[in-house]
Structures are given as structure tokens and as C-alpha cells.
Design a protein around this motif. Structure first.
Motif, PDB file in Angstrom:
ATOM      1  N   LYS A  22     -23.721 -16.156  51.801  1.00  0.00           N
ATOM      2  CA  LYS A  22     -24.333 -16.055  50.376  1.00  0.00           C
ATOM      3  C   LYS A  22     -23.548 -14.940  49.628  1.00  0.00           C
ATOM      4  O   LYS A  22     -23.226 -15.007  48.484  1.00  0.00           O
ATOM      5  CB  LYS A  22     -25.731 -15.760  50.516  1.00  0.00           C
ATOM      6  CG  LYS A  22     -26.690 -16.733  51.273  1.00  0.00           C
ATOM      7  CD  LYS A  22     -28.261 -16.653  51.401  1.00  0.00           C
ATOM      8  CE  LYS A  22     -28.383 -15.067  52.027  1.00  0.00           C
ATOM      9  NZ  LYS A  22     -28.162 -15.200  53.465  1.00  0.00           N
ATOM     10  N   THR A  23     -23.529 -13.718  50.391  1.00  0.00           N
ATOM     11  CA  THR A  23     -22.995 -12.704  49.707  1.00  0.00           C
ATOM     12  C   THR A  23     -21.471 -12.728  49.408  1.00  0.00           C
ATOM     13  O   THR A  23     -20.951 -12.526  48.350  1.00  0.00           O
ATOM     14  CB  THR A  23     -23.068 -11.150  50.520  1.00  0.00           C
ATOM     15  OG1 THR A  23     -24.391 -11.081  50.723  1.00  0.00           O
ATOM     16  CG2 THR A  23     -22.435  -9.865  49.986  1.00  0.00           C
ATOM     17  N   THR A  24     -20.724 -13.453  50.464  1.00  0.00           N
ATOM     18  CA  THR A  24     -19.356 -13.759  50.382  1.00  0.00           C
ATOM     19  C   THR A  24     -19.104 -14.902  49.189  1.00  0.00           C
ATOM     20  O   THR A  24     -18.149 -14.554  48.296  1.00  0.00           O
ATOM     21  CB  THR A  24     -18.886 -14.424  51.375  1.00  0.00           C
ATOM     22  OG1 THR A  24     -19.114 -13.736  52.652  1.00  0.00           O
ATOM     23  CG2 THR A  24     -17.245 -14.747  51.466  1.00  0.00           C
ATOM     24  N   PHE A  63     -25.531  -5.786  43.710  1.00  0.00           N
ATOM     25  CA  PHE A  63     -24.909  -5.538  45.145  1.00  0.00           C
ATOM     26  C   PHE A  63     -26.358  -5.729  46.099  1.00  0.00           C
ATOM     27  O   PHE A  63     -27.079  -5.270  45.912  1.00  0.00           O
ATOM     28  CB  PHE A  63     -24.354  -4.417  45.272  1.00  0.00           C
ATOM     29  CG  PHE A  63     -22.923  -4.440  44.396  1.00  0.00           C
ATOM     30  CD1 PHE A  63     -21.784  -4.672  45.140  1.00  0.00           C
ATOM     31  CD2 PHE A  63     -22.709  -4.115  43.236  1.00  0.00           C
ATOM     32  CE1 PHE A  63     -20.757  -4.851  44.549  1.00  0.00           C
ATOM     33  CE2 PHE A  63     -21.608  -4.247  42.427  1.00  0.00           C
ATOM     34  CZ  PHE A  63     -20.537  -4.503  43.113  1.00  0.00           C
ATOM     35  N   GLN A  64     -25.950  -6.478  47.228  1.00  0.00           N
ATOM     36  CA  GLN A  64     -27.077  -6.238  48.116  1.00  0.00           C
ATOM     37  C   GLN A  64     -27.361  -4.907  48.479  1.00  0.00           C
ATOM     38  O   GLN A  64     -28.825  -4.591  48.679  1.00  0.00           O
ATOM     39  CB  GLN A  64     -26.666  -7.159  49.388  1.00  0.00           C
ATOM     40  CG  GLN A  64     -27.449  -7.241  50.626  1.00  0.00           C
ATOM     41  CD  GLN A  64     -26.883  -8.199  51.592  1.00  0.00           C
ATOM     42  OE1 GLN A  64     -26.036  -8.966  51.369  1.00  0.00           O
ATOM     43  NE2 GLN A  64     -27.737  -8.187  52.910  1.00  0.00           N
ATOM     44  N   THR A  65     -26.594  -4.050  48.834  1.00  0.00           N
ATOM     45  CA  THR A  65     -26.460  -2.644  49.180  1.00  0.00           C
ATOM     46  C   THR A  65     -26.210  -1.884  47.723  1.00  0.00           C
ATOM     47  O   THR A  65     -25.071  -1.824  47.436  1.00  0.00           O
ATOM     48  CB  THR A  65     -25.600  -2.193  50.075  1.00  0.00           C
ATOM     49  OG1 THR A  65     -25.534  -3.130  50.979  1.00  0.00           O
ATOM     50  CG2 THR A  65     -26.537  -1.023  50.556  1.00  0.00           C
ATOM     51  N   VAL A  94     -27.588 -12.466  41.804  1.00  0.00           N
ATOM     52  CA  VAL A  94     -28.427 -11.253  41.877  1.00  0.00           C
ATOM     53  C   VAL A  94     -28.690 -11.463  43.609  1.00  0.00           C
ATOM     54  O   VAL A  94     -28.970 -12.330  43.878  1.00  0.00           O
ATOM     55  CB  VAL A  94     -29.611 -11.663  41.257  1.00  0.00           C
ATOM     56  CG1 VAL A  94     -30.676 -10.222  41.587  1.00  0.00           C
ATOM     57  CG2 VAL A  94     -29.542 -11.490  39.810  1.00  0.00           C
ATOM     58  N   ASP A  95     -27.943 -10.551  44.103  1.00  0.00           N
ATOM     59  CA  ASP A  95     -28.092 -10.303  45.556  1.00  0.00           C
ATOM     60  C   ASP A  95     -29.239  -9.623  46.198  1.00  0.00           C
ATOM     61  O   ASP A  95     -29.180  -8.361  46.185  1.00  0.00           O
ATOM     62  CB  ASP A  95     -26.622  -9.908  46.022  1.00  0.00           C
ATOM     63  CG  ASP A  95     -26.244 -10.414  47.402  1.00  0.00           C
ATOM     64  OD1 ASP A  95     -27.358 -10.811  48.339  1.00  0.00           O
ATOM     65  OD2 ASP A  95     -25.207 -10.082  47.951  1.00  0.00           O
ATOM     66  N   GLU A  96     -30.103 -10.231  46.909  1.00  0.00           N
ATOM     67  CA  GLU A  96     -31.367  -9.625  47.195  1.00  0.00           C
ATOM     68  C   GLU A  96     -31.946  -8.608  46.707  1.00  0.00           C
ATOM     69  O   GLU A  96     -31.915  -7.194  47.097  1.00  0.00           O
ATOM     70  CB  GLU A  96     -31.069  -9.230  48.813  1.00  0.00           C
ATOM     71  CG  GLU A  96     -30.470 -10.330  49.545  1.00  0.00           C
ATOM     72  CD  GLU A  96     -30.279 -10.374  51.053  1.00  0.00           C
ATOM     73  OE1 GLU A  96     -31.394  -9.362  51.406  1.00  0.00           O
ATOM     74  OE2 GLU A  96     -29.877 -11.236  51.818  1.00  0.00           O
ATOM     75  N   LEU A  97     -32.547  -8.911  45.419  1.00  0.00           N
ATOM     76  CA  LEU A  97     -33.106  -7.718  44.653  1.00  0.00           C
ATOM     77  C   LEU A  97     -34.414  -7.438  45.274  1.00  0.00           C
ATOM     78  O   LEU A  97     -34.805  -6.094  45.155  1.00  0.00           O
ATOM     79  CB  LEU A  97     -33.414  -8.586  43.170  1.00  0.00           C
ATOM     80  CG  LEU A  97     -33.902  -7.316  42.124  1.00  0.00           C
ATOM     81  CD1 LEU A  97     -32.894  -6.248  41.962  1.00  0.00           C
ATOM     82  CD2 LEU A  97     -34.307  -8.214  40.870  1.00  0.00           C
TER      83      LEU A  97
HETATM   84 MG   LIG Z   1     -25.809 -10.984  52.220  1.00  0.00          MG
END
Ligand SMILES: [Mg+2]
Ligand SMILES: Nc1ncnc2c1ncn2[C@@H]1O[C@H](COP(=O)(O)OP(=O)(O)O)[C@@H](O)[C@H]1O
Lengths: 418, 235, 292
Positions: free
Chosen positions: B45-47, B87-89, B159-162
Motif C-alpha cells: 500500500k505505502t509503496t 506519510f504513514q510516519t 492518505v497513508d494511515e491517518l
Molecule cells: Mg504502509
């Protein structure tokens, strides 16, 4: 290639064997007792860049000038063969690096079949050549490395050609201070052999006259900011301030004297005599006026010489008649050539020790544009003394005049400085 | 009239040291819609977000953004074309203030209609503009990350894991905000693990596993799809 | 009052050292590249002042302004021709060392050809030979001028970094380059500009070097780079304010040892550097450098 010291002896022996073998085949131009070599090979180093380049290159020019003069006349006269032999020069660039210099000195003596071994300018770059020359039994024609530690009783393979040992440089300077009855003297010197020996000499001569310096400190050779040091010196209220360093120290020191508005009766630095144009351009006319320095050729003149060109003739030929085109290093490099010329011209045997013997026989009876050539038993130069000079303002700049000792003076000293 | 896709991803692959993290993903986002991107950890997913937003170049495949070919473009170019991501982080510019973080984005992205203060207000950071970004807690950092992305006026927002790391009482507000953004005509791709949140926010979902799309459709259908269930439960 | 003079001199020299190191730190902060040719740029600044003074009588303070446009241009070109390529290589930090070492060698060699091997300077008399009195101590005017220029440069740099949008973007890149790109900051533009500013600051420091360290010579670049590097490590990599603090610590160490133990003065500032590195590896004001 860097060879660890311990293995060098073995390799030296090996290369000696090889040299003998080659000579037997008639392939080498080195000493063969049967016949004269095709040419005399001089091996030397110069600094094409880096911190020593500004002294090394003009010195190298002087040496090359001598070679071109001799070769134009058919070569240098070699007494052992009673004929003139052309000179060949092998010169490598050490870029002011002692590491590179060490490797290249090794190469010169082991691979390039040189007859005459001439090191680069100054103590730092000459030092590695001293041990290499000794190991390989080559006479080192030391040009301008004057620190006492280079000369040892056990070493026959070094002669100092172009300057007196630094320990005796300040002799006239110190005696001048005593003669002027100056009692408060500050001495600031670079923490290196060259400057430390000078400082020690001044201190001991002054002590004989009952004078103890009010300030006596060493600073790192790389020092370039002198304002705080001068402030501390001024706090000791000296009449004379002596800064014994290299040109790269003298310039910031003289700048700092001006910046701080200091006025001392006497200020002396080592290099304005040797690098006059350079230092005057850097610090300005006022920065040098009435300061003192060592008087060196071409400002001290020797026209009555037993070998080579006299001062005026050298200025005419090398400097196209203008003394501003001639630096002390030019004279030094040329003078190295004259000492080589004297060695070859008087040695009855074409060997390294044969040349040394010839120079010792000439010692004290021989004058060049660099002064009276005189060696001590260790090969150190004790002639070619440096009188004390003072700089006097003229309409266009300063003029260097010899002021002490009186016998060789061409101007009266002005003390205290106005 | 059906709007043309704001973002069209076709056959996207990306490998790391020979191992494919994405192996031929197709995806389409239309203006005003929120698509959920689901999948177990490590599914890519993040990739996918990184490749689409220009952080990584794709190994092959094509990305089309608002009708332009956007494949392999630099992130700063994509921002100007109208795409941004969180960003996820989150990594805010730590030494800068909260406000400055948004100002940088405002100045260098596209012209946003809102002032930086308004954007901070919208993201729940009203009145915190003067704080150094490094003093924020992790939930606030996620909000700042979103604010920074919004300041570049994106039409497509990834939106990555808000919601991960937010308190329970914050979730409704966050969901509301994302819906609001879509209502204004933006296309959103939302990566999230919390099913309640996904249900609240998304119109439809895409499920990734090991870099390939295994499902596309409504969340209801996804929860009945045996393959999807196996991937989520059998892992 | 030797200590008082050492204190004043240390602070004034500190501002000069801070200025001399500032560009190096700025370039490192933004690009994560160590510009080993930094000292050579300082050297070139010195020669620019000497030549303009010798041939046209230009006051060195005017030269401070004159070097800014060409520095920006050179910085821009250097970044686009060399820096960018290095940054995109596999190992930018290592590659930058290798490449800027080469650049440094080339500059030195060309400077030798252009200016000769000699030490060059401008007489200190241009800034007067009457010292100014500060707390009862006579301080050379040239020191005050240099420290003043250093302070002005610091203030302008801070206004730029904290009050302009380019400056904010610059700080954003220093903090996290990937995220800065993710909000649309063009790293090339900022990097090129920063490189220009870094070169300009170095050139200005070079002009002041003539009065603080006596002169300039083509071979001095390496030493100056080492000193500047020590100062930025002391103050903290990536922290412009830290660079000035590092400069002042360096200056004080130098001046106090010159006063109380001159023979150790070459060594003391570096000994202090070691001690600070042991106590605080990130330097006085440094943050941990993120290695991504
Ligand atoms: Mg991820
Ligand atoms: N920069 C990278 N280098 C190597 N492998 C990576 C990198 N980024 C992601 N991966 C790999 O790609 C796969 C997918 O990761 P990711 O996209 O982060 O998964 P998700 O976000 O779905 O949890 C993982 O196996 C991960 O290890």
C-alpha cells in the motif's frame, strides 16, 4: 613506492650490486674508472605547488640558470677527467609534500643513476634526503636547509651550500642589540628547528651581554594571527621586538604591528631581506619602514668572486639588469651550481667523497656572489654570514641597507625608529 | 455525465532488489470519490503511494494524472500538477514552527485559496501555529502532515494511515474532514486498517495482497469475498 | 589585563571564524555535501580583494559587496554542473568528498598559475592604524570591521532563513529533504541558491582573512577548510547559529592559549573540539543528523 626503513638497507645493497653489474656492461653513465661519463647527471626535487613552491621554484630557476650557462660553454669542467662534460638534469616535483619527496629521493638515488644529489628548498623537504644520502653514500648538496640537527659528526655526506647554519644567522642581530644598549628585548619565534635555533642563539649572545629577554615564547609555525600575542608583548614594554618565523609568519606579524598601532624602537623579522618584494607588496611601505631583517644577497654584494658571476653580473644576466627581478632564492640556486662546479673542478677523483674532500680543501679560500664559502667539520656552512639590514623609506617604497656590523655597513642604523 | 478519472494507474510494478512489492496494480480515482486501499501489512500500500507520488520510480506501468502522463515524475513536479500525499510516519520539518510548515507548502505548491491559519484550523491545529513542530504529539503530527499536503491544493490526495495513532474521540472528526475534502471535488485514496473508519469514509475499496489487486468493489462485497477473507484472517 | 584582551580578541576572531565556516555548514545542511573546496573559495576571495585594491584602489569593504553577484553565479553553476550529479549518486557524502577534493586541487593549481605562489595581502593601514578602545583595551580597527561584517552577514542570513519563504524552504530541506519535495519545494533551486550563498560567504570571509590572518596564498585552502570544518563540527552540523558559537569557542581557545601558553595555541582549539565531541557528539547546538 614506500619502503619500510628496515628493508631499505637490503635493497640498497641490492641496487648497489645492480649498479655495479650495469656499469660493467657499460650501460650506465655513472662512475666508471676507465672512462668519463657521457654526461653529469644532477638529480633534484622542486615544489611545483604547495606551501614551499614560492621559495622552491625561484631556487630551482637559479640552479637551471647555472646549468644552462655551463652547457652553453660545452659542459662543466671535471678535473678527474680533465675535460668538460655536459650536464643532464633529472628534476621531480614533490608538491611540497615530505612523503612524496621521500619516495622521489629514493627514486633519484636508486633508479636514476645520478652523480650529483641536490635536495629541495628548506629544512622540511631536505630532512628526508639527509638519511637517504647517507645510506646510499651520496654527497648531499644541501641548498638552504640550515637547522643544526641536520648536521651530525658521523655523517660525511652533506655540505651546506647557500646559507650559514641558522644558529649563526642572528649573531650580528644580537650584537647590534647589545651595541645599541637595548636592554628590554621581546623574542617570539616559530616552534621549529630553524627558528628555535635562531632564538636560542640570540638569547645566549644577549646573556653574554647581561641582557635577559622580557618576553621569550614559541608559537606554532602555522600561526597567522599575531594581534593578541603583540598585545601581550607590548605589555612587557620592550624596546626591541624580534619575530623569528617564515615569510608566512612575518607578513601577518607585520600587519598586526600596524593594525594595533604599536610603536617599538626596533622591530626585526627574518624574511623581508629574502623576500623583499613579496612582503612589501603584502604589508605596504609603512609596514616595513625602519624594521630590521637579515641582509642577504643580492642586497649584500660580492663582485670580487673566485667562481661564477659576481652579484652585479648576475643581476645583469639573470635579472636583466634589475635587482627587483632577482630574489635571494635565485642566488641560492645559482650558488648551489657554483659549489657543484667547484667540487667537480677541484676533485681529483670523481667520487662522492672525492668531491667532499675538494670542497673542504676550498673552504675558507673561496668566494661567490653568496659570500665566503667556509665549512665546519660537519659540513655546515659558517661563512656567507648575514649582516643586519634595515629598511628605509624612499619616495617609491623601502630600500634595504646593511647597517651592522659597521665594517660592511652601507648606511647608519636609525634607532629608535622614528 | 461520468467524470473522467483524476488518477489512473495501470499495470504499475515496482521491485526492490528483484523482489516485487507491486506486481501490476490497476487503480482509478474519480473526482469527489474516496477509495479505500486495504491489504495486510507488507502488501504494497505505502509503496503504491510512494510510486504514484514520485518518491520511487516505477519499474514499469503508467500513471496518468488529470490527463497528463505523470509516470516517474519528481515529487515536486507532481505537487504542481495537483497530487499530494501524507506519510504513514509523518515527518514534519521539526525545527520549523507549525505555521512555517504550512507556509512552505503553500508557497511551493499550487495556489491554495485558504490562508495557512485557515488550513490549520480545518485540520484541528487552530491556535497552534507558533509551536515548534517537534513539540507536537503523534496525532498532531499526522494532522500537520495533512495540513501541509492540503496547503498545496491537491486535486488528488493519497492518505497513508491517518487514523492510526489518533485517539478514538478524534476519529469522527478526521472522517468528517476527509468526506468534506471529497465533497469539494477532490479524489482521495485512503489507506486504513480500522474497518469502522473505512466504512465511514470510503465509497468503495481496493484490496492489495503481495503487490497485486485481489479485489475491487464495495466494502460489503469485500467482507464476503472468500479470497479477501482468507488473506486477512489466514495471515 | 591580559585575559580581558584575550576575551575581546577571542570573540572578535570567533565572529570571523564563524563567518568563514558558515557557508560550509549551510551547504552541508542543505545538500549533505562537504565542500572540500570551501577554503579555496576563501582564498579566492582574498585574492579578489588584493587585485582590486592593487589595480583599482578598491576598498576591501566595497569588494565585500562586489563578490556577491559572481559568487551566486559560480555557486549556481557549480551546483547544476557538479553538485546535482553528486547528490544523485549512490553515496553522495563520499562522492562529494572525492569531487570537491578534486575541485580544490584544480582551484589551487589554477590560482598558482594566475597569482603565483606568493602570499598576498593589503596593508592593514586601509582600516587605520589607530586602535579603538573597548573596555580600556586597544583593539585594531580591522578586527572590528571584520567582526562587524561577520555579524551583519549573520543577521542577514537569519532574516533570510526565518523571514523569507525561500529561507523557510531552505530550512525545510535541511530538516527533511524528501518531505520538502513532497510539498513541492524544488530542491535544485534551493540547493543552487544555497550553494551560491555559501560561496559568497566564503569569499567575503576571504576578504576579511587579509586582516585577521594577515594574507592569502594559493596553498592555504586546505588549512582553512580544516579550520572551518572544526568550527562547524564544534557548533553542530546543520546549525548556522551553532557555527557562530563554535567560532567563538574556537577563537577564545586560540587567544587564551596565545596569551598563557603560546606554544600550544595551534593545538588547543582542536583539543577543545575533541572534548566537546566526547561530551556532546552532535556539537554545541547540533541535532542528530538523520541518515536516510
Ligand atoms: Mg504502509
Ligand atoms: N525502500 C524499500 N526497499 C526495499 N523494500 C521495500 C522498500 N519499501 C517497501 N519495501 C518492501 O515492499 C513491500 C511492501 O511494503 P509496504 O508498501 O510498506 O507495505 P504496506 O504499506 O502495505 O504495509 C514490503 O515487503 C517491504 O519490505
Amino acid at each position: 613506492m614506500l619502503i619500510p626503513r628496515t628493508r631499505t638497507v637490503g635493497l640498497a645493497a641490492l641496487s648497489a650490486l645492480l649498479t655495479v653489474g650495469l656499469a660493467a656492461c657499460g650501460a650506465a653513465s655513472t662512475t666508471a674508472s676507465s672512462g668519463a661519463p657521457k654526461d653529469i647527471v644532477i638529480g633534484t626535487l622542486y615544489s611545483g605547488s604547495g606551501s614551499f613552491a614560492n621559495s622552491s621554484l625561484p631556487e630551482f630557476q637559479g640552479l637551471k640558470f647555472w646549468i644552462s650557462q655551463e652547457n652553453a660553454g660545452g659542459g662543466v669542467y671535471v678535473k678527474a677527467f680533465n675535460k668538460k662534460i655536459p650536464i643532464k638534469l633529472v628534476a621531480l616535483n614533490d608538491q611540497s609534500s615530505t612523503t612524496t619527496a621521500t619516495t622521489e629521493y629514493e627514486q633519484l638515488v636508486t633508479q636514476d643513476n645520478i652523480n650529483i644529489f641536490v635536495p629541495d628548498f628548506g629544512s622540511v623537504l631536505t630532512l628526508p634526503a639527509v638519511t637517504i644520502a647517507q645510506e646510499h653514500h651520496m654527497l648531499l648538496f644541501d641548498q638552504t636547509a640550515t637547522g643544526s640537527p641536520l648536521f651530525t659528526p658521523g655523517n660525511q655526506y652533506i655540505v651546506l651550500c647557500d646559507l650559514p647554519l641558522s644558529a649563526i644567522w642572528p649573531d650580528p642581530l644580537a650584537h647590534f642589540i647589545l651595541a645599541q644598549h637595548i636592554s628590554r628585548v621581546a623574542i617570539l619565534y616559530g616552534a621549529n628547528d630553524f627558528d628555535a635555533t635562531q632564538a636560542a642563539t640570540v638569547k645566549s649572545v644577549l646573556a653574554q651581554g647581561g641582557v635577559t629577554p622580557v618576553y621569550y615564547q614559541a608559537v606554532p609555525t602555522a600561526t597567522t594571527s599575531y594581534g593578541t600575542l603583540l598585545h601581550d608583548i607590548a605589555a612587557t614594554n620592550p624596546q626591541a621586538v624580534l619575530e623569528l618565523g617564515y615569510a608566512s609568519n612575518d607578513i601577518p606579524f607585520l600587519q598586526a604591528v600596524q593594525q594595533g598601532g604599536y610603536h617599538f624602537g626596533m622591530v626585526a623579522t627574518a624574511f623581508p631581506g629574502q623576500e623583499f618584494t613579496l612582503i612589501e607588496n603584502a604589508v605596504g611601505k609603512a609596514g616595513l619602514s625602519y624594521t630590521y631583517t637579515y641582509g642577504v644577497p643580492p642586497y649584500i654584494k660580492f663582485n670580487n668572486v673566485s667562481e661564477g658571476l659576481g652579484t652585479n653580473a648576475f643581476i645583469a644576466k639573470f635579472g636583466h639588469g634589475n635587482i627587483a627581478n632577482v630574489s635571494f632564492e635565485n642566488v641560492a640556486g645559482y650558488n648551489t651550481g657554483l659549489i657543484i662546479q667547484a667540487a667537480l673542478g677541484h676533485a681529483t677523483k670523481f667520487t662522492q667523497l672525492g668531491m667532499r674532500a675538494a670542497l673542504f680543501a676550498l673552504s675558507g679560500h673561496f668566494t661567490t656572489l653568496d659570500g665566503a664559502f667556509k665549512l665546519n667539520s660537519e659540513g655546515g656552512q659558517v661563512g656567507e654570514l648575514l649582516p643586519l639590514a634595515q629598511l628605509f623609506p624612499t619616495a617609491t617604497g623601502n630600500e634595504i641597507k646593511i647597517v651592522y656590523p659597521s665594517a660592511s655597513a652601507d648606511h647608519a642604523p636609525v634607532y629608535p625608529a622614528p | 455525465m461520468v467524470a473522467s478519472p483524476a488518477l489512473q494507474v495501470s499495470g504499475l510494478t515496482r521491485s526492490f532488489g528483484g523482489l516485487p512489492a507491486l506486481a501490476g496494480v490497476d487503480l482509478e480515482l474519480r473526482p469527489g470519490e474516496v477509495v479505500g486501499l486495504l491489504g495486510p501489512n507488507g502488501s504494497g500500500k505505502t509503496t503504491l503511494i510512494n510510486v504514484v507520488s514520485g518518491v520511487y520510480r516505477p519499474t514499469s506501468g503508467r500513471v496518468e494524472l488529470l490527463g497528463h502522463d505523470a509516470t516517474g515524475q519528481a515529487p515536486e513536479r507532481l505537487v504542481r500538477l495537483g497530487l499530494n500525499r501524507t506519510f504513514q510516519t509523518p515527518r514534519p520539518f521539526r525545527p520549523l514552527t507549525v505555521l512555517e510548515n504550512v507556509q512552505v507548502a503553500l508557497r511551493h505548491g499550487r495556489d491554495a485559496a485558504q490562508s495557512p491559519e485557515e488550513i490549520l484550523e480545518l485540520c484541528g491545529l487552530g491556535g497552534q501555529g507558533g509551536l515548534p513542530a517537534e513539540s507536537l504529539n503523534s496525532s498532531q503530527q499526522k494532522r500537520l502532515d495533512l495540513a501541509r499536503a492540503l496547503a498545496t491544493a491537491p486535486e488528488v490526495l493519497l492518505v497513508d494511515e491517518l487514523a492510526a495513532g489518533m485517539r478514538h474521540d478524534e476519529l469522527d472528526g478526521a472522517a468528517e474532514l476527509l468526506r468534506q475534502l471529497a465533497a469539494a471535488g477532490r479524489a482521495l485514496l485512503v489507506v486504513e486498517h480500522l474497518m469502522g473508519f473505512v466504512r465511514q469514509v470510503t465509497d468503495r475499496v481496493v484490496v492489495l495482497n503481495a503487490g497485486t489487486t485481489i479485489f475491487a468493489g464495495s466494502l460489503e462485497e469485500a467482507s464476503q469475498d472468500p479470497h479477501v477473507v482468507e488473506v486477512f484472517l489466514g495471515a | 589585563m591580559l585575559w580581558l584582551f584575550a576575551l575581546i580578541a577571542g570573540v572578535l576572531f570567533g565572529l570571523y571564524y564563524g563567518l568563514a565556516a558558515l557557508g560550509l555548514n549551510l551547504i552541508f545542511g542543505v545538500m549533505r555535501m562537504v565542500n572540500l573546496a570551501h577554503g579555496d573559495v576563501i582564498m579566492l576571495g582574498g585574492f579578489a580583494a588584493v587585485l582590486l585594491f592593487d589595480h583599482f584602489g578598491v576598498n576591501p569593504l566595497i569588494t565585500v559587496l562586489l563578490v556577491i553577484p559572481p559568487s551566486l553565479l559560480v555557486g549556481y553553476l557549480t551546483y547544476y554542473l557538479l553538485g546535482r550529479r553528486v547528490q544523485r549518486s549512490r553515496d553522495p557524502e563520499m562522492m562529494s568528498l572525492v569531487m570537491f577534493f578534486g575541485v580544490s586541487q584544480v582551484i589551487e593549481a589554477v590560482a598558482v598559475i594566475a597569482f603565483g605562489n606568493n602570499e598576498a595581502s593589503i596593508t592593514s593601514a586601509v582600516f587605520g592604524t589607530r586602535p579603538f578602545s573597548i573596555a580600556g583595551q586597544g583593539v585594531p580597527g580591522a578586527w572590528l570591521v571584520s567582526a562587524g561584517v561577520g555579524l551583519v552577514a549573520l543577521v542577514l542570513l537569519f532574516l533570510y532563513l526565518y523571514r523569507t519563504s525561500l529561507g523557510r524552504a531552505t530550512r525545510a530541506i535541511m530538516s527533511s529533504p524528501d518531505e520538502a519535495r513532497a510539498v513541492g519545494v524544488n530542491p535544485d533551486r534551493i540547493s543552487a541558491l544555497t550553494f551560491g550563498i555559501g560561496v559568497g560567504l566564503a569569499a567575503i570571509a576571504g576578504i576579511l582573512s587579509l586582516f585577521m590572518i594577515g594574507g592569502t596564498t594559493p596553498s592555504e585552502g586546505v588549512d582553512l577548510t580544516v579550520t572551518a570544518f572544526a568550527v562547524i563540527v564544534l557548533g553542530g552540523l546543520g546549525s548556522p547559529m551553532g557555527t557562530f558559537l563554535g567560532g567563538i569557542v574556537f577563537g577564545l581557545a586560540l587567544m587564551f592559549t596565545q596569551t598563557y601558553a603560546p606554544v600550544w595555541s595551534g593545538f588547543a582549539p582542536f583539543a577543545i573540539l575533541l572534548v566537546i565531541m566526547l561530551l556532546r557528539p552532535t556539537g554545541l547546538l547540533g541535532r542528530t543528523v538523520r541518515s536516510v
